[in-house]
Design a protein around this motif. Structure first.
Motif, short mmCIF file in Angstrom:
data_model
loop_
_atom_site.label_atom_id
_atom_site.label_comp_id
_atom_site.label_asym_id
_atom_site.label_seq_id
_atom_site.Cartn_x
_atom_site.Cartn_y
_atom_site.Cartn_z
N PHE A 194 -1.68 19.42 3.00
CA PHE A 194 -1.39 18.53 4.13
C PHE A 194 -2.60 17.66 4.47
CE2 PHE A 194 2.03 21.67 5.21
CZ PHE A 194 3.08 20.80 4.93
N CYS A 195 -3.80 18.23 4.34
CA CYS A 195 -5.01 17.43 4.58
C CYS A 195 -5.14 16.31 3.54
CB CYS A 195 -6.24 18.32 4.55
SG CYS A 195 -6.36 19.43 5.96
N ILE A 196 -4.85 16.63 2.29
CA ILE A 196 -4.91 15.62 1.24
C ILE A 196 -3.84 14.56 1.47
CG2 ILE A 196 -4.51 15.23 -1.23
CD1 ILE A 196 -6.00 17.85 -1.73
N LEU A 197 -2.64 14.99 1.83
CA LEU A 197 -1.57 14.02 2.13
C LEU A 197 -1.94 13.12 3.31
CD1 LEU A 197 1.67 16.12 1.63
CD2 LEU A 197 0.93 14.16 0.28
N ALA A 198 -2.67 13.66 4.26
CA ALA A 198 -3.07 12.89 5.44
C ALA A 198 -4.06 11.78 5.09
CB ALA A 198 -3.66 13.81 6.50
N ILE A 199 -4.77 11.93 3.98
CA ILE A 199 -5.74 10.91 3.59
C ILE A 199 -5.04 9.58 3.34
CG2 ILE A 199 -7.35 10.22 1.75
CD1 ILE A 199 -8.13 13.20 1.57
N TYR A 200 -3.85 9.63 2.78
CA TYR A 200 -3.13 8.39 2.44
C TYR A 200 -2.85 7.53 3.68
CZ TYR A 200 0.09 5.39 -0.11
OH TYR A 200 0.71 4.32 -0.67
N PRO A 201 -2.19 8.06 4.71
CA PRO A 201 -1.98 7.22 5.89
C PRO A 201 -3.29 6.91 6.63
CG PRO A 201 -1.02 9.39 6.24
CD PRO A 201 -1.46 9.32 4.82
N LEU A 202 -4.27 7.79 6.50
CA LEU A 202 -5.56 7.52 7.14
C LEU A 202 -6.24 6.30 6.53
CD1 LEU A 202 -7.06 11.08 7.74
CD2 LEU A 202 -6.33 9.42 9.45
N THR A 203 -6.06 6.09 5.23
CA THR A 203 -6.67 4.91 4.61
C THR A 203 -6.05 3.63 5.17
OG1 THR A 203 -5.16 5.05 2.72
CG2 THR A 203 -7.33 6.03 2.45
N VAL B 136 -13.56 -0.23 1.13
CA VAL B 136 -14.17 0.87 1.88
C VAL B 136 -13.17 2.01 2.05
CG1 VAL B 136 -15.03 1.53 4.18
CG2 VAL B 136 -15.89 -0.54 3.08
N ALA B 137 -11.93 1.68 2.35
CA ALA B 137 -10.90 2.71 2.51
C ALA B 137 -10.64 3.45 1.20
CB ALA B 137 -9.61 2.09 3.03
N ILE B 138 -10.56 2.73 0.09
CA ILE B 138 -10.32 3.36 -1.21
C ILE B 138 -11.48 4.27 -1.59
CG2 ILE B 138 -10.15 2.92 -3.70
CD1 ILE B 138 -8.54 0.41 -2.98
N LEU B 139 -12.70 3.78 -1.43
CA LEU B 139 -13.86 4.61 -1.78
C LEU B 139 -13.97 5.83 -0.87
CD1 LEU B 139 -16.52 1.86 -2.60
CD2 LEU B 139 -15.22 3.29 -4.20
N GLY B 140 -13.66 5.67 0.40
CA GLY B 140 -13.67 6.81 1.32
C GLY B 140 -12.63 7.85 0.92
N PHE C 84 0.83 -1.21 0.00
CA PHE C 84 0.00 0.00 0.00
C PHE C 84 0.86 1.25 0.00
CE2 PHE C 84 -3.19 2.98 1.54
CZ PHE C 84 -4.34 2.53 0.92
N VAL C 85 2.03 1.18 0.61
CA VAL C 85 2.92 2.34 0.68
C VAL C 85 3.87 2.39 -0.52
CG1 VAL C 85 4.77 3.41 2.02
CG2 VAL C 85 2.78 2.48 3.18
N ILE C 86 4.48 1.27 -0.87
CA ILE C 86 5.54 1.28 -1.87
C ILE C 86 5.03 1.16 -3.31
CG2 ILE C 86 7.61 0.05 -2.66
CD1 ILE C 86 8.15 -0.64 0.25
N TRP D 183 -6.79 -1.02 8.81
CA TRP D 183 -6.38 -1.71 10.03
C TRP D 183 -7.52 -1.73 11.06
CZ3 TRP D 183 -5.65 -0.19 15.14
CH2 TRP D 183 -5.02 -1.14 15.96
N THR D 184 -8.19 -0.60 11.24
CA THR D 184 -9.29 -0.52 12.19
C THR D 184 -10.45 -1.43 11.79
OG1 THR D 184 -8.68 1.77 12.72
CG2 THR D 184 -10.92 1.07 13.31
#
Length: 143
Positions: free
Chosen positions: A120-129, A95-99, A28-30, A134-135
């Motif tokens: 920064f808010c848009i960048l934060a979406i990536y780790p939030l997904t 669900v994470a991708i659609l969100g 998901f990261v790389i 995980w949640t």
């Protein structure tokens, strides 16, 4: 494409095993950095010009790449699941991708001016997904 993707999947799986992290999270990261490096570099080059037109081009290029990659890949994935009769165990990821896509859509269509805080808010979406996946898997029990 399989000749290219199989070694990458093997490498990402090996990295996950080596560092003790699920291969999904490593991928998901790389993987997006590997597959979208050219768009990122081209947008960065446009952004370095620091003109309004070049910033718009950079923004639209990144937005278009993100939407097309997520939507197209999700569509192909769902078609493969349906046509091949594969077991579905990807609810939390979808669900994470659609969100994330919905959040990006709202930002892109509702905000006429994008400032550094928006970035920064848009960048934060990536780790939030990743946190959402995980949640959902850990506490909600979605697969």
């Amino acid at each position: 494409s399989f000749r290219f993707s199989d070694p990458i999947v093997d490498v990402l799986t090996a990295i996950g095993a080596f560092i003790g992290v699920n291969a999904f999270y490593v991928s998901f990261v790389i993987a997006p950095l590997i597959t979208n490096g050219s768009e990122l570099l081209a947008s960065y080059t446009f952004a370095l010009k620091k003109t309004q037109k070049s910033m718009v081009v950079a923004y639209e290029q990144l937005l278009g790449a993100a939407v097309m990659n997520n939507t197209f890949c999700l569509f192909i994935f769902c078609v493969l699941i349906a046509c091949q009769g594969l077991y579905w165990s990807y609810t939390s990821e979808v669900v994470a991708i659609l969100g994330a896509e919905l959040a990006i859509f709202c930002v892109a269509t509702q905000m006429p001016v994008h400032k550094m805080t928006t970035a920064f808010c848009i960048l934060a979406i990536y780790p939030l997904t990743i946190a959402v996946v995980w949640t959902l898997e850990t506490y909600v029990g979605l697969s």
